[in-house]
Write an enzyme that holds these catalytic residues in place. Structure first.
Site, PDB file in Angstrom:
ATOM      1  N   LYS A   1      46.377  40.774  28.265  1.00 55.40           N
ATOM      2  CA  LYS A   1      46.625  39.421  28.773  1.00 55.40           C
ATOM      3  C   LYS A   1      46.250  38.355  27.751  1.00 55.40           C
ATOM      4  CE  LYS A   1      47.026  40.475  33.604  1.00 55.40           C
ATOM      5  NZ  LYS A   1      46.587  40.284  34.984  1.00 55.40           N
TER       6      LYS A   1
ATOM      7  N   ARG B   1      44.278  49.093  35.637  1.00 53.48           N
ATOM      8  CA  ARG B   1      45.730  48.993  35.450  1.00 53.48           C
ATOM      9  C   ARG B   1      45.996  48.646  33.983  1.00 53.48           C
ATOM     10  NH1 ARG B   1      49.670  44.886  35.820  1.00 53.48           N
ATOM     11  NH2 ARG B   1      51.627  45.534  36.807  1.00 53.48           N
TER      12      ARG B   1
END
Length: 761
Positions: free
Chosen positions: A706, A741
């Protein structure tokens, strides 16, 4: 003036006689112009019987000496202090017809004569009115006001104290204590628990107050006030308790090392040397009318319309245990029982008959119009239809349905006991019940302890009882409270052209190329257990596509995976916020619905999940992917903000009919959070897992590649952010994540294995 004698209890009575007529000159009552009909008498009486002292007798007239003799005659520890006060006041009123009210005040010498740590004061005042002063009804002719005070440690760091002042007010008929068994004084024995019905609970009240010290002091005070009303109503039907006031105030810090702080505190309590400097943390006052209104709201049972609230225990230890419990809950709904909420499910070893499989236990809250006996018959019918055959007592069973509570009723006959027998001794019953009503009080006499308090007092089990969450028919469930649980590896498969790190890499038409690549996920040393498939990008400012286009991207791959035996033990998660897409994906073979909005972007999502009965991931997000980056204000901090908002999502899911054991939570790293907030979520993730109302849920954390990682590490290309991602994975596992994840499954699998070796022991 007070008189003390070593080793003996001191009993002080102040008898205030108020005349009829004009009382304007009360301030000069002891001067030459004092009203001759007004007298104040201070009498000190020592126990045991026979040793009495009188102090501050202003005028020793014969009549007043009669009052002194009355006190001597009544103040003996052969009955309760309240009985003494009642009888004494009645005699004084009879001898002094000019008096309209008698006030008697009792102050025991707490610190020197009673072993109650941290209790620093108790004061009982009793007022009896003459016949002309009766209030409301002819029976309410006396009032008691009882006040106690404790000093309690507030925190280990600050060394501050919380002073808890509890005041209760009662109105009663003259003989009300005769109606309560167990409140009479034994012969030649005195005990503070007979001063007042709530005072016998001093230990529970002190423990309650100490346990609930937090920034929610008002809530703790209100709950304590409700508990005391509840207790009084269980002890006697006359409902004499009219007012409860709870005051918490913080006292200035103590000095010295923590090792001696408690000793210092106790010493200073006994020496009565606490400084007066303090400020009020909360001041809660609850009267009878407010209490009854709040109880009506808490119980949520409309008795007039014939609806009742009941709590049922669920259990199974044969076959597919989770499926059997879910079938039973579904049958309840089909047979007219409204299932409102369910607890988590817990796996426990069998009791009594130990040579059998472990049980899965849970609880549910229902609403019904059936009587307790009719409800029992309905549950037995469901058990029989689901194949329960009772061969041996406490033996194996496909399904076990028991009534734990029914409103606040108590039932006892040959076939049914409510509350359920021994339920307060069994962790496998109490733990699920505490998921539903932790702050409720059992409908049993003489206790203000909540279900959560009782659970925490049970002997610690050598085997950790953990909530469990099913993933698929071929994977073991997640045991989120087991300290040795393995972390699950969730691989990301974005079938999108515009995802931030892997958009356009995977074909949405021919699934075979990616299936060949995905086979390595199942054979690598640390295999993937969950594959999260998405057809709609949720990156910031992502434009939405139609449901049909989203389905065209994901369905071919889901169907291909489910037709390939090599992926049988891999759970499939559909990453979507659309109910229609989720339903079609589950029909094609998906096991889990992963909704980044937790049901906020499609009103049909939560009811759809409930109807499908599958496990879901509820993620924290604000707004939409297009607007979320502008919604990053958390006035109470990101942990409190995310915790409270996820708690609302859980409640919405429960209202929609989703079972608690089918929910997984996600803090939403990168969604409506700044870089600093993302870091705080990872740093304090264990606090979020322990957030009140969210304990026991499994958590998935997805920070892979991210943007905040790129900003901190300086790596522009998202695909190259492996090292930064590895750190977030390790931090998440240390904080308690059950599922991580990730994009880079081989590398993060190694990180996960190492982190598990360090922290999952």
């Amino acid at each position: 003036m007070s008189v003390q004698r070593k080793g003996k209890s001191e009993w002080h009575y102040w008898c205030l006689i108020v005349p009829r007529g004009d009382l304007t000159r009360l301030n000069s009552r002891f001067g030459p112009l004092a009203n001759p009909n007004f007298y104040r008498i201070d009498v000190s009486v020592l126990s045991p019987p026979g040793l009495y002292y009188v102090s501050d007798l202003r005028e020793r007239t014969p009549e007043l000496l009669n009052v002194e003799s009355l006190v001597r005659a009544h103040a003996t520890p052969i009955c309760s202090v309240n009985d003494i006060s009642e009888s004494l006041a009645s005699d004084i009123l009879a001898k002094f017809p000019a008096a309209t009210a008698i006030m008697i005040r009792f102050q025991p010498n707490i610190r020197k004569n009673f072993q109650i740590e941290n209790l620093v004061g108790a004061d009982l005042s009793f007022t009896k009115f003459s016949t002309c002063m009766k209030r409301a009804t002819s029976e309410q002719n006396s009032e008691y006001r009882f006040k106690t005070e404790w000093h309690l440690p507030n925190s280990l760091q600050s060394g501050r104290l919380i002073s808890l002042v509890l005041t209760t007010e009662e109105r009663s008929i003259s003989t009300f204590y005769d109606q309560i068994p167990g409140l009479e004084f034994p012969s030649c024995c005195s005990s503070l628990k007979y001063v007042h019905p709530t005072f016998g609970l001093h230990e529970e009240i002190a423990r309650f107050a100490e346990h609930h010290q937090s920034d929610r002091a008002e809530g703790a005070g209100l709950l304590l006030a409700q508990c005391l009303f509840h207790l009084a109503d269980k002890q006697t039907p006359c409902k004499r308790l009219q007012l409860v006031q709870v005051l918490m105030r913080e006292v200035v810090p103590l000095t010295g090392a923590y090792r001696t702080r408690r000793e210092q505190m106790v010493e200073r309590i006994f020496e009565n040397e606490f400084p007066n400097k303090s400020y009020t943390a909360c001041n809660v006052q609850l009267d009878r009318r407010q209490y009854e209104q709040s109880q009506s709201s808490l119980l949520s049972s409309n008795i007039r319309s014939g609806r009742h609230r009941a709590y049922l225990a669920l259990g199974s230890n044969l076959g597919n245990r989770v499926e059997m419990i879910e079938s039973a809950v579904l049958e309840m709904s089909n047979r007219g029982l409204t299932v409102l909420r369910t607890s988590a499910l817990y796996e426990t070893k069998p009791m009594y008959l130990e040579n059998q499989e472990s049980f899965i236990n849970g609880a549910c809250e229902i609403e019904t119009s059936l009587s307790p006996m009719d409800l029992l018959d309905r549950l037995k019918l469901i058990e029989n239809e689901l194949g329960r055959v009772k061969i041996v007592e406490n033996g194996p069973r496909t399904i076990d349905l028991d009534i734990l509570l029914y409103d606040e009723e108590r039932v006892e006959n040959s076939v049914l006991s409510i509350p359920h027998k021994r339920m307060l001794e069994r962790e496998f019953v109490l733990r699920p019940l505490c998921d539903l009503i932790p702050e409720f009080i059992p409908p049993t006499p003489d206790s203000i302890a909540t279900y959560q308090d009782i659970l925490e007092q049970l002997p610690k089990s050598t085997d950790t009882i953990s909530a469990l969450t099913p993933l698929s028919d071929y994977l073991p469930p997640v045991r989120s409270q087991s300290p040795t649980r393995p972390t699950h590896l969730m691989a990301i498969l974005n079938l999108t052209p515009d995802s931030f790190s892997d958009g356009g890499l995977h074909s949405t038409v021919d699934p075979m190329p990616q299936l060949n690549a995905l086979r390595s996920y199942t054979t690598q040393k640390h295999p993937v257990t969950i594959l999260d498939i998405g057809g709609q990008s949720t990156r910031p400012h992502a434009a939405p596509i139609s449901p049909e286009e989203e389905l065209s991207r994901v369905l071919p791959t889901i169907k291909a995976l489910r037709s390939d035996p090599s992926f049988q033990k891999m759970a499939i998660s559909i990453d979507t916020y659309r109910a229609f897409v989720a339903a079609e994906a589950v029909k094609a073979g998906a096991d889990i619905i992963n909704d980044v909005s937790a049901g906020q972007l499609d009103p049909e999502m939560l009811p759809t999940i409930a109807r499908l009965g599958c496990t879901c991931v509820l993620m924290h997000m604000r707004g939409t992917p297009e607007t979320m980056s502008t919604l990053t204000s958390y006035p109470d901090g990101v942990i409190n903000g995310v915790g409270n908002e996820l708690l609302e999502r859980v409640r919405d899911a429960e209202k929609a009919g989703i079972r608690r054991w089918r929910m997984i939570l996600d803090p939403g790293v990168g969604f409506a959070k700044t870089q600093a907030q993302n870091l705080e979520l990872l740093r304090k993730f264990s606090e979020l897992r322990d957030f009140e109302g969210l304990r026991g849920f499994p958590w998935v954390v997805g920070a892979s590649r991210k943007g905040f990682i790129g900003k901190i590490t300086g790596v522009q290309d998202a695909k190259e952010r492996k090292w930064g991602t590895a750190t977030t994975v390790a931090a998440a596992i240390q904080g308690g994540a059950d599922i991580v994840r990730v994009h880079d499954v081989r590398e993060m699998g190694e990180v996960m294995a190492m982190a598990d070796a360090i922290w999952r022991v």
